[in-house]
Design an enzyme around this catalytic site. Structure first.
Site, PDB file in Angstrom:
ATOM      1  N   ASP A  74     -10.302   0.960  -5.776  1.00  0.00           N
ATOM      2  CA  ASP A  74     -10.265   2.139  -5.381  1.00  0.00           C
ATOM      3  C   ASP A  74     -10.311   3.295  -6.264  1.00  0.00           C
ATOM      4  O   ASP A  74     -11.055   3.689  -6.928  1.00  0.00           O
ATOM      5  CB  ASP A  74      -8.872   2.673  -4.982  1.00  0.00           C
ATOM      6  CG  ASP A  74      -8.425   2.911  -3.779  1.00  0.00           C
ATOM      7  OD1 ASP A  74      -9.784   2.375  -3.072  1.00  0.00           O
ATOM      8  OD2 ASP A  74      -7.036   1.778  -3.297  1.00  0.00           O
ATOM      9  N   ASP A 107       0.798  -1.286   0.340  1.00  0.00           N
ATOM     10  CA  ASP A 107       0.103  -0.019  -0.211  1.00  0.00           C
ATOM     11  C   ASP A 107       0.583   1.310  -0.547  1.00  0.00           C
ATOM     12  O   ASP A 107       1.477   1.074   0.494  1.00  0.00           O
ATOM     13  CB  ASP A 107      -0.737  -0.004   1.340  1.00  0.00           C
ATOM     14  CG  ASP A 107      -1.429   0.903   1.355  1.00  0.00           C
ATOM     15  OD1 ASP A 107      -2.780   1.510   0.657  1.00  0.00           O
ATOM     16  OD2 ASP A 107      -1.910   1.749   1.720  1.00  0.00           O
ATOM     17  N   GLU A 161       1.824   0.290  -4.735  1.00  0.00           N
ATOM     18  CA  GLU A 161       1.417   0.652  -5.474  1.00  0.00           C
ATOM     19  C   GLU A 161       1.734   2.866  -5.596  1.00  0.00           C
ATOM     20  O   GLU A 161       2.316   2.881  -4.579  1.00  0.00           O
ATOM     21  CB  GLU A 161       0.014   1.001  -4.493  1.00  0.00           C
ATOM     22  CG  GLU A 161      -1.206   1.843  -4.318  1.00  0.00           C
ATOM     23  CD  GLU A 161      -1.866   2.619  -3.805  1.00  0.00           C
ATOM     24  OE1 GLU A 161      -2.871   2.652  -4.337  1.00  0.00           O
ATOM     25  OE2 GLU A 161      -1.575   3.151  -2.768  1.00  0.00           O
TER      26      GLU A 161
HETATM   27  C1  NOJ Z   1      -4.399   2.337  -0.516  1.00  0.00           C
HETATM   28  C2  NOJ Z   1      -5.491   1.809  -0.423  1.00  0.00           C
HETATM   29  O1  NOJ Z   1      -5.532   1.164  -1.990  1.00  0.00           O
HETATM   30  C3  NOJ Z   1      -6.566   2.730  -0.186  1.00  0.00           C
HETATM   31  O2  NOJ Z   1      -8.085   2.445  -0.324  1.00  0.00           O
HETATM   32  C4  NOJ Z   1      -6.310   2.975   1.016  1.00  0.00           C
HETATM   33  O3  NOJ Z   1      -7.881   3.468   1.660  1.00  0.00           O
HETATM   34  C5  NOJ Z   1      -4.923   3.874   1.766  1.00  0.00           C
HETATM   35  N1  NOJ Z   1      -4.067   3.278   0.140  1.00  0.00           N
HETATM   36  C6  NOJ Z   1      -4.753   3.953   2.505  1.00  0.00           C
HETATM   37  O4  NOJ Z   1      -4.417   2.754   2.968  1.00  0.00           O
END
Ligand code: NOJ
Length: 575
Positions: free
Chosen positions: A343, A208, A265
């Site tokens: 997301d 993440d 990510e």
């Molecule tokens: C990215 C995640 O994919 C998302 O769902 C999350 O709200 C944020 N990072 C914070 O961890």
């Protein structure tokens, strides 16, 4: 030392699971780990190799588990550690692999570490988080240390009355950022969040917000892009800080002991050389990252939801894909292909046409397009059946995501409850909100779509489209999006040199309706042509495009010179 040129993860297809919304087996309206375990045969039958389970750790669920209060415990409504052990074992028994989400930029405010950190300035864990004194303006008003805006709106700093300092949180106030400059903190993160689960047998992590751990120690203000606001978008300032490479190398030293897989990510990173520093094979940090150029298309530049539906042109999508694909040609790095995750709104609604007439055709076209791109392919639960956004007539109360709620409230507050501005905000959320990905999986017809019993209130309302978009129906139909996805994945495996490893060459870049590209590796050549529009279009002319070379397409009788609306074809010219 032998260099592995083809590690297992390159040819893998990953299926992402959002535990809350997958399958509820104990009748509480929330999905659970046994629900995932009992679906493994279905998942494997799609043709995927790896499952990625979104956070299933204990958490107060302010941000759906991305706010972890204990890395070594499972959120009780999802199950137990024994359920996870069983899921890992059952996944491996089928010859598949399993990765978890590694969320270590921040913890929950309820994590024991933060509880101690906030208890006093001289607590040994004080420095495990990022604390700063207040600033004061000329009138003596207390101000946060800088102007950064949080990812979910408001300042990234929250004042703590007890110890009279601010703490940093790039997301919600309930998600305080860990201090990665503290070596003791790092060690504890590695032990609890990584080693514990690697020892239990997981095969790697989706990492993440991987580029946010290290911050510029001077915590500079972000440039003013929204002159009317106190807080400014600061993504480019707080991402990719000075110690990122050091930290990722350190993590990699642990991960490589387990041959573990990583996909990070990586938002806010327009500079490709930075991405290469992370994913280059010689850099030995991450195996690959998710870049945001494709999924950000159409969203607002200052506020992502300040935009209109379909606010992009096809050449922009081509350019975004070209950029991520070019990694294979120009660097020693590896890339990813994805268009959905938890997301993002549903791809059929964003990049296709979710009307009854073109819904399935465009879902298949998108499957062909993203399924023939190079890199590791990720698909998100429900994408395989072409799930679509929530119905437009649903009220704003059906949106549960903190990001959606905060945005809508901000518009409400700033516009002083202006009906037109609120309607605009709602229209944007109806198109882009994260909630669309989070409605329960549609297994069958019926009020709750087989996700939970029909008399149980699900944690999020089941999309009424479950009446005509569901697994049960699509398993029976040879022409369903699900059946088509299986064909895409088997095509991808059969011609992997072209589709997984081939160089991407964009053709006819400025064509506003048709997306065409070559996938070439040596003398193995494939061509993909997709009509990304609801009108008939001329088949662009390329040497050798002969209908007898079509290996997969989404219409019954492909014409010789025209493409039907939302038609997609893959040709293999030589292999
Ligand atoms: C990215 C995640 O994919 C998302 O769902 C999350 O709200 C944020 N990072 C914070 O961890």
């Amino acid at each position: 030392m032998t260099v592995t040129i083809r590690p297992w993860w390159k040819d893998s297809v990953v299926y992402q699971i959002y535990p809350a919304s997958y399958l509820d087996t104990n009748g509480d309206g929330v999905g659970d780990i046994p629900g995932i375990t009992s679906s493994l045969d279905y998942i494997q039958s799609i043709g995927v190799d790896v499952i990625w389970v979104c956070p299933m750790y204990d958490s107060p669920q302010i941000d759906m588990g991305y706010d972890i209060s204990d890395y070594k415990a499972v959120y009780p409504p999802y199950g137990t550690i024994q359920d996870m052990q069983k899921l890992i074992a059952e996944t491996h028994r089928r010859g598949m692999r399993i990765i978890l989400d590694l969320v270590v930029n921040h913890t929950s405010h309820q994590h024991q570490w933060f509880q101690e950190s906030r208890s006093s300035k001289d607590n040994p864990k004080r420095d495990w988080y990022i604390w700063k004194p207040a600033k004061y303006d000329a009138q003596g008003h207390r101000k946060p240390p800088n102007n950064w805006r949080s990812n979910f709106g408001g300042s990234t700093w929250t004042w703590d009355e007890l110890t009279q300092e601010y703490y940093l949180h790039l997301f919600c106030p309930e998600q305080p950022d860990l201090n990665w400059d503290n070596l003791e903190t790092r060690k504890a993160i590695y032990e609890d969040a990584m080693i514990y689960w690697l020892d239990m047998g997981v095969d790697g992590f989706r990492v993440d917000t991987v580029n946010m751990y290290s911050k510029d120690p001077s915590f500079p203000d972000a440039p003013i892009t929204d002159p009317n606001a106190e807080e400014q978008d600061a993504g480019l300032v707080y991402c990719n800080g000075p110690k990122m490479k050091e930290i990722l190398s350190e993590m990699n030293a642990i991960l490589s002991r387990y041959d573990a897989f990583t996909v990070g990510e990586c938002p806010n990173t327009p500079d490709i050389s930075t991405v290469v520093d992370y994913v280059g094979a010689s850099a030995k940090r991450l195996n690959m990252v998710f870049q945001f150029e494709v999924v950000d298309l159409g969203q607002g530049k200052v506020f992502k939801y300040k935009s209109k539906p379909f606010n992009f042109q096809l050449p922009e999508l081509k350019e975004a894909i070209d950029m991520t694909q070019s990694f294979l040609t120009h660097t020693d790095g590896w890339t990813t292909s994805f268009v959905e995750n938890h997301d993002q709104a549903r791809s059929v609604s964003r990049f296709g046409d979710d009307s009854p007439r073109w819904r399935e055709r465009s879902a298949k076209m998108l499957a062909l397009l993203f399924g023939s791109l190079s890199g590791t392919l990720f698909i998100y639960q429900g994408q395989e059946i072409g799930m679509i956004n929530m119905p437009k007539e649903w009220s704003i109360d059906e949106y549960k995501d903190v990001d959606s709620i905060n945005y809508y409230r901000m518009v409400d507050r700033c516009s002083k409850n202006d009906a037109m501005e609120l309607a605009e905000a709602q229209a944007s959320l109806q198109h882009y909100a994260r909630d669309h990905a989070r409605t329960p999986m549609q297994w069958s017809t019926g009020f709750n779509g087989g996700f939970t019993a029909d008399d149980t209130p699900p944690w999020m309302r089941v999309n009424t489209s479950t009446e005509y978009i569901n697994v049960q129906d699509q398993l029976k139909r040879k022409d369903s999006p699900l059946a088509f996805w299986r064909r895409v994945l088997s095509m991808r495996k059969q011609y992997n040199e072209s589709f997984v490893h081939g160089n991407f060459e964009l053709l006819d870049a400025s064509n506003p309706n048709v997306f065409s590209f070559v996938k070439r590796r040596g003398n193995r050549v494939a061509v993909v042509v997709c009509n990304c529009s609801g009108s008939e279009n001329k088949l662009p002319y390329f040497n050798g495009l002969d209908n007898s070379k079509i290996v997969l397409g989404n219409v019954d009788k492909p014409a010789v010179t025209t493409l039907q609306p939302w038609e997609g074809r893959a040709y293999v010219l030589s292999y």
